[in-house]
Design an enzyme around this catalytic site. Structure first.
Site, PDB file in Angstrom:
ATOM      1  N   HIS A  36       0.768  -1.479  -0.023  1.00  0.00           N
ATOM      2  CA  HIS A  36       0.164  -0.024   0.016  1.00  0.00           C
ATOM      3  C   HIS A  36       0.827   1.240   0.125  1.00  0.00           C
ATOM      4  O   HIS A  36       0.597   2.250  -0.659  1.00  0.00           O
ATOM      5  CB  HIS A  36      -0.746   0.127   1.283  1.00  0.00           C
ATOM      6  CG  HIS A  36      -2.403  -0.819   0.817  1.00  0.00           C
ATOM      7  ND1 HIS A  36      -2.467  -2.115   0.891  1.00  0.00           N
ATOM      8  CD2 HIS A  36      -3.542   0.010   0.840  1.00  0.00           C
ATOM      9  CE1 HIS A  36      -3.623  -2.192   0.615  1.00  0.00           C
ATOM     10  NE2 HIS A  36      -4.269  -1.287   0.533  1.00  0.00           N
ATOM     11  N   LYS A 101      -9.985  -7.839   7.949  1.00  0.00           N
ATOM     12  CA  LYS A 101     -10.640  -8.029   9.366  1.00  0.00           C
ATOM     13  C   LYS A 101     -10.127  -6.805  10.130  1.00  0.00           C
ATOM     14  O   LYS A 101      -9.308  -6.190  10.045  1.00  0.00           O
ATOM     15  CB  LYS A 101     -10.059  -9.231  10.039  1.00  0.00           C
ATOM     16  CG  LYS A 101      -8.437  -9.165  10.301  1.00  0.00           C
ATOM     17  CD  LYS A 101      -8.284 -10.133  11.597  1.00  0.00           C
ATOM     18  CE  LYS A 101      -6.708 -10.146  11.785  1.00  0.00           C
ATOM     19  NZ  LYS A 101      -6.395  -9.766  12.980  1.00  0.00           N
TER      20      LYS A 101
END
Lengths: 187, 281
Positions: A36, A101
């Site tokens: 990222h 999550k």
């Protein structure tokens, strides 16, 4: 359980609601912390991303090494919150779905509404089970990052649940409120 | 004096690394099945089913239960009558971690210079080793791989002694509630009360090694564990954080005398993939 195809079409996303359990088939991309960071650095330089992110699904995951004869190692989700700083930017250029999550920031939840996207959770720790739903895995970029490389996965009936929908629904908040027992209440 | 060869330490540690990552303990499995029975939320039940099925697949295929195979936390109880021959004990442990993580196709998650370069050490070393010297002529080794998701939710504070039991309860419950879905609930909650800052946290970590749900032998501490579990499960966080009755499988509290000025409290959360295996040489 609802079966959906990734890349996920806008009308499917519009109909998804927090709490919906889904089985995802099709193509998803894998990227976590370092990947990222690099994607955002590339955008900052005005460079081109290693894959066309428009309409795609990103899975926050770093697999264990692949055993001989297997498609991939164990492959459960990692904590999404670490990607929060980068996510609104990626949503703004067309990312449509995320699988991970854990809790997202308010900025990410707002961006999900603004850009009509969706955040799913897979079951943290169900990594050997999830690996069974991955039928193909190819490295797309940043191989030198090892378990943090960007992968393109083909999946069949990958189990997930909608956490944040584009209408502002938030299963982590709604689910907890539903089952919370107030102090002093009989239990 | 009993002689134990360093190479036997290495092979034992290597075996424990893979066994811990493939096979969930019977106590953890029993607690998860009980949670599945008691859970009312359909989504949380589905998640518990996936967790149980995952453990079956991992054991059968010898795949890691979780892709996060953790840092290798190694507890050593070294009998004072033991002599380690043929090498350095800690090097032998690291070599065991190196071999175990390579042979088991386990993920290597250790990065050097954590505040800047964060370069993977590529063999999951160094292990984090805690050693106690104990009476006797045995060497007990426990390998407890610990994932980042749950470890990142650790909390520590020093309460004022006046805050007492209620202060402890409020701190522990809020730590678990605020962690929400991040540490992969249903969790096991390790709590260390007393000692110094580092002592409280090591007590909390060691509490996670206890058989799941086995109460403290001290009745007052056992009562505290019971209340904490009830309060935590009243938060509604549930398996996977999706809402439900079972947020934690157990709360284990360990205590130690503290300074007259201090009430240290440490919380170390363990995800449902509660992995640890031990051996005695």
């Amino acid at each position: 359980m609802q079966k959906i195809i990734s890349p996920i079409s806008d009308d499917v996303i519009e109909n998804l609601r927090a709490g919906d359990q889904v089985l995802i088939s099709g193509v998803i991309y894998v990227g976590r912390d370092s990947a990222h960071k690099r994607l955002i650095e590339t955008l900052d330089r005005g460079g081109e991303l290693p894959f066309d992110i428009r309409g795609q699904t990103i899975y926050y995951m770093g697999p264990s090494p692949t055993k001989p004869g297997h498609v991939i190692g164990s492959a459960g989700p990692t904590t999404s919150g670490r990607m929060d700083a980068y996510t609104p930017r990626l949503l703004s250029i067309g990312l449509k779905a995320m699988i991970g999550k854990g809790l997202r920031s308010d900025a990410v939840k707002e961006a999900i509404k603004e850009y009509k996207a969706v955040y799913f959770a897979a079951v943290g720790g169900a990594a050997a089970l999830i690996a069974k739903s991955i039928t193909k895995s190819d490295i797309v970029a940043y191989e030198e990052l090892g378990p943090e490389a960007i992968l393109r996965l083909e999946v069949k009936d990958f189990p997930a649940v909608v956490i944040n929908d584009m209408h502002g629904g938030d299963l982590y908040q709604e689910g907890k409120a539903k089952y919370k027992i107030q102090p002093g209440a009989a239990s | 004096m009993k002689e134990i060869k360093a190479k036997d330490v290495t092979s034992t540690v290597a075996r424990l690394c893979t066994e811990a990552n493939f096979f969930l303990g019977d106590d953890v499995l029993a607690a998860l099945r009980k949670a599945r029975e008691e859970e009312e939320s359909p989504v949380a039940r589905q998640i518990l089913d996936q967790i149980l099925e995952n453990s079956t697949i991992a054991a059968k295929d010898e795949m890691p239960l979780c892709q996060d195979c953790g840092l290798a936390i190694v507890f050593i109880e070294l009998g004072q009558e033991v002599h380690i021959s043929g090498g350095d004990l800690y090097q032998a442990v690291d070599e065991g971690v190196r071999q175990g993580y390579a042979e088991g196709y386990l993920r290597k998650s250790a990065v050097r210079q954590p505040f800047s370069a964060r370069v993977n050490t590529k063999d999951n070393t160094p292990a984090i080793i805690h050693t106690e010297v104990v009476p006797g002529d045995q060497l007990k080794i426990t390998v407890a791989p610990k994932g980042g998701g749950s470890e990142n939710m650790s909390r520590f504070t020093v309460l004022k002694p006046a805050q007492g039991r209620q202060g402890v309860v409020d701190f522990v419950v809020s730590a678990v509630e605020e962690a929400g879905s991040n540490p992969c609930p249903p969790t096991i909650v390790g709590v260390g009360i007393g000692g110094s800052a580092e002592k409280a946290m090591i007590l909390a970590k060691k509490a996670l090694l206890r058989t799941v749900g086995e109460p403290s032998p001290d009745p007052e501490v056992a009562e505290l564990e019971k209340e904490l579990l009830q309060r935590i499960n009243a938060t509604g966080v549930g398996a996977g954080g999706v809402g439900g009755r079972i947020t934690s499988l157990a709360v284990h509290v360990e205590t130690f005398p503290a300074h007259i000025a201090s009430l240290p409290v440490a919380v170390n959360l363990q995800c449902h993939s509660a992995r640890h295996k031990e051996a005695v040489l």
